[in-house]
Design an enzyme around this catalytic site. Structure first.
Site, mmCIF file in Angstrom:
data_model
loop_
_atom_site.group_PDB
_atom_site.id
_atom_site.type_symbol
_atom_site.label_atom_id
_atom_site.label_comp_id
_atom_site.label_asym_id
_atom_site.label_seq_id
_atom_site.Cartn_x
_atom_site.Cartn_y
_atom_site.Cartn_z
ATOM 1 N N ARG A 21 0.952 -1.199 0.040
ATOM 2 C CA ARG A 21 -0.040 0.048 0.009
ATOM 3 C C ARG A 21 0.789 1.224 0.077
ATOM 4 O O ARG A 21 1.533 1.584 0.919
ATOM 5 C CB ARG A 21 -0.871 -0.057 1.113
ATOM 6 C CG ARG A 21 -0.222 0.000 2.562
ATOM 7 C CD ARG A 21 -1.532 0.232 3.375
ATOM 8 N NE ARG A 21 -0.857 0.004 4.835
ATOM 9 C CZ ARG A 21 -0.452 0.774 5.592
ATOM 10 N NH1 ARG A 21 0.231 2.076 5.134
ATOM 11 N NH2 ARG A 21 0.026 0.873 6.834
ATOM 12 N N HIS A 53 -2.403 3.481 5.763
ATOM 13 C CA HIS A 53 -3.594 2.492 6.016
ATOM 14 C C HIS A 53 -4.949 3.007 5.673
ATOM 15 O O HIS A 53 -5.683 2.573 5.228
ATOM 16 C CB HIS A 53 -3.412 1.945 7.329
ATOM 17 C CG HIS A 53 -4.222 0.962 7.872
ATOM 18 N ND1 HIS A 53 -4.142 -0.360 7.021
ATOM 19 C CD2 HIS A 53 -5.328 0.904 8.604
ATOM 20 C CE1 HIS A 53 -5.276 -0.991 7.683
ATOM 21 N NE2 HIS A 53 -6.113 -0.096 8.516
ATOM 22 N N TYR A 82 6.396 4.726 10.816
ATOM 23 C CA TYR A 82 7.026 3.354 11.057
ATOM 24 C C TYR A 82 7.412 2.722 9.964
ATOM 25 O O TYR A 82 7.844 1.655 9.813
ATOM 26 C CB TYR A 82 5.509 2.730 11.344
ATOM 27 C CG TYR A 82 4.395 2.656 10.707
ATOM 28 C CD1 TYR A 82 4.199 1.892 9.377
ATOM 29 C CD2 TYR A 82 3.373 3.574 11.033
ATOM 30 C CE1 TYR A 82 3.156 1.891 8.657
ATOM 31 C CE2 TYR A 82 2.113 3.412 10.063
ATOM 32 C CZ TYR A 82 2.128 2.719 8.856
ATOM 33 O OH TYR A 82 0.970 2.804 8.222
#
Length: 387
Positions: A277, A281, A290
């Site tokens: 992706r 998210h 992250y």
């Protein structure tokens, strides 16, 4: 860290994913891909154009929806940027009679199945609880935000097809199969594993389609599993195949093979599509917290749309096709903005409709209570005080 490395850096079992089109758009031919080549050879020029058209239009839809979310016009947006190849391949491999149970990121499959993209936006704008009636939209079931629960719905439906005699007769053109989508994070949910137990035990005509986009929100797949996720299928007695999920041809060919096997009595199948992706998210997530930019750029270089455009141009596709597609994208973007901003506020009483398939006394009672409650505010005076 890749899916083939352990947390301590030690190597673990690896798999060679099926790839028919390299990241540079070159055809891959080998002994390992020979069984899938006939599926690709059978595609005509218009079918190949439709693959590209669906991927490009989905990405434009994604961009416009993300912009609407930033402008406060959506409560939430769930991007699909980067995963178009996996989704479009499966969408075209399925047959009209097949039932699709998505999670909440399968925009390309939804659009390929005839879902109006504004209906997806209505859902994420908070205007509807479901969005569409699957029976009226080529058996594409509603989005499910409860992680992994749709796999149980799909398995139950697939078992029902067997009990109703709608599958397993050997008729590829008419027998029905079921597809369920889920992500790498969902493989850690009990629902997904329970669904595979029942699908295997009852040899349900089902394809479990895992889009491994490498991150379950902020948790990398390497922390969830020390072995490739495709191996989990074997533990349930389900044949599994790992594919390059950014290769639309691989997704199409392997999905076609597995769906035909499932619907003609071969039992459930499992595909792990390795993809990524590119976006967050959801619109409430910040992936820069992250994951590294180097990792992101390495996956951008494997973009499913760019590689397929190279492939089509190598086959002699004209500039006219790509120019017309850009015009279609612009038209889609303008139409989405216009119709989304014009959506009327829904009636509150709609929340009680379609909770059950048939009229239900509890829903009727609650709907009547809400109407009486709202009626109590009808006598407001000019100062806004209630009578």
């Amino acid at each position: 860290m890749s899916s083939s490395e352990a947390l301590d850096g030690g190597a673990v079992d690896t798999v060679s994913p099926v790839q028919l089109l390299s990241p540079t758009g070159q055809v891959v031919q080998s002994d390992a891909t020979a069984e899938f080549q006939p599926y690709v050879d059978a595609l005509d020029d218009e079918q190949l154009r439709s693959f590209h058209r669906d991927m490009v239009l989905t990405r434009r839809f994604d961009r416009e929806a993300a912009a609407l979310a930033r402008q406060g016009q959506l409560a939430l947006w769930v991007p699909s940027h980067g995963q178009e190849g996996a989704q479009v391949g499966l969408a075209h491999a399925s047959r009209p009679q097949d039932h699709i149970f998505p999670s909440y990121r399968e925009h390309a499959v939804a659009m390929a199945r005839g879902i109006d993209p504004v209906d997806i936006l209505r859902l994420l704008r908070g205007h509807t609880h479901g969005g569409w009636n699957p029976a009226e939209h080529q058996n594409f079931h509603i989005y499910t935000l409860v992680i992994g629960s749709q796999t149980l719905h799909a398995t139950g439906y697939a078992m029902g097809l067997t009990l109703d005699g709608k599958t397993g007769t050997g008729a590829v053109e008419t027998d029905e199969a079921v597809v369920t989508f889920f992500g790498d994070g969902a493989t850690s949910q009990g629902d997904v594993n329970e669904a595979m137990v029942f699908a295997a035990s009852f040899q349900a005509p089902e394809l479990f389609f895992l889009q491994n986009n490498q991150w379950a929100i902020s948790v990398p797949v390497s922390r969830q599993s020390r072995t490739p996720l495709v191996h989990r299928a074997g533990g349930f007695g389900i044949p599994g195949t790992q594919i390059d999920g950014n290769d639309v041809l691989a997704s199409y060919a392997v999905s076609r093979r597995d769906l035909d096997a499932a619907r003609t009595g071969g039992g459930p199948r499992f595909i792990e599509a390795l993809t990524y992706r590119i976006g967050a998210h959801t619109s409430s997530d910040d992936p820069t917290k992250y994951r590294t930019d180097d990792e992101l750029q390495s996956w951008i270089a494997r973009d499913p749309i760019a590689r397929f455009e190279t492939y089509l141009r190598g086959r002699g596709e004209s500039d006219v096709f790509f120019a017309e597609l850009e015009t279609l994208c612009d038209d889609l973007g303008a139409d989405l903005r216009r119709r989304t901003l014009a959506l009327p506020n829904p009636e509150p009483s709609l929340m009680f409709d379609h909770v059950y398939s048939e009229p239900h006394p509890l829903m009727r009672e609650q709907k009547e209570w809400l109407a009486q409650y709202e009626h109590g505010f009808d006598g407001a005076d000019t100062d806004g005080a209630r009578a």
